[in-house]
Design an enzyme around this catalytic site. Structure first.
Site, PDB file in Angstrom:
ATOM      1  CB  SER A  13      -4.926  -1.614  -4.859  1.00 43.46           C
ATOM      2  OG  SER A  13      -5.770  -0.589  -4.371  1.00 43.46           O
ATOM      3  CE1 TYR A  67      -2.356  -1.721   0.280  1.00 47.43           C
ATOM      4  CE2 TYR A  67      -3.584  -0.216  -1.118  1.00 47.43           C
ATOM      5  CZ  TYR A  67      -3.397  -1.482  -0.606  1.00 47.43           C
ATOM      6  OH  TYR A  67      -4.231  -2.503  -0.991  1.00 47.43           O
TER       7      TYR A  67
END
Length: 249
Positions: A140, A154
């Site tokens: 990501s 995350y």
């Protein structure tokens, strides 16, 4: 051509759309996720559109690490070997560290990193045996920096799996007789079940995944996706002062 592809987390979002687009290119697929009913529905949809491809489905909770190895081995038997594995399964839970939500942050860390390690281990074990294969890790853009609030854990997990993939790639340097490639993708805002809230610069799922599949087919080492505007914005995220990054996110 990497004909036989296994995708984890394929029941919805980016994983499901990757399955659709890869099937359209003639790939045979092993689709895994916890929600088998959705996988079966997706299998039916794909076979109706592309009757010449083979699609097998397997229930898989990636946090059951023994099951990861078992399912990967079974999928390889089903298709006569795996040419590419896409490590896509993940969760987006999380809360500001220190606010009593350790359970949510732990689940994110276990699913997005430890379970991803199990998938990489299983995939690479198979590729080393066959001396060929392509490992794809979906990271990501959040991996570029430590991020605040609900994104902290995350982002850390996505940085962790990016470094994991880079280490695996480094292990392959100079290894003669091996046709094994490792790709790490850093998606920006692409609409998906995990990322339903509309964000600035967000692209729709089909467009975003089309860019991902293009880069996967090229077997690039690393890439931000879609390349515009996320390649330059990724550099900003990586090098800007923390105060600037905080305002951006």
């Amino acid at each position: 051509m990497r004909k036989n592809i296994l995708i984890t987390g394929a029941s919805a979002g980016l994983g499901a759309e990757m399955a659709r687009q890869l099937a359209a290119k003639g790939h045979h697929l092993a689709l895994t996720a916890r929600r088998v009913d959705r996988l079966e529905e997706l299998r039916g949809e794909i076979l109706a559109a592309h009757p010449d491809v083979e699609v097998v489905v397997h229930a898989l909770d990636v946090n059951d690490h023994d099951q990861v190895f078992t399912v990967f081995e079974q999928a390889a038997r089903d298709l006569g070997g795996l040419d590419r594995v896409i490590v896509n399964a993940g969760v987006g839970k999380g809360a500001r560290v220190g606010t009593g939500a350790f359970h949510a942050n732990r689940e994110t860390a276990e699913t997005n990193f430890v379970a991803a390690l199990a998938q990489c281990e299983a995939a690479m074990q198979h590729f080393y045996e066959r001396k060929t294969g392509h490992l794809v890790v979906i990271s990501s853009l959040s991996a570029m920096r430590g991020l605040p609030s609900s994104m902290t854990t995350y982002a850390a997990t996505k940085a962790g799996i990016a470094h994991l993939a880079e280490g695996i790639r480094m292990d392959l340097i100079g290894r003669k007789g091996l046709d094994i490639e490792v790709t790490t993708l850093f998606p920006g805002y692409i609409a998906s079940e995990m990322n339903e809230q509309e964000q600035r610069l967000m692209v729709d799922t089909v467009t975003g995944v089309r860019a991902m599949v293009r880069l996967i087919d090229k077997e690039v080492a690393e890439a931000s996706v879609p390349p515009w505007p996320w390649a330059p914005l990724g550099k900003v995220l990586k090098h800007a002062p923390l105060g600037v990054v905080r305002r951006l996110v």
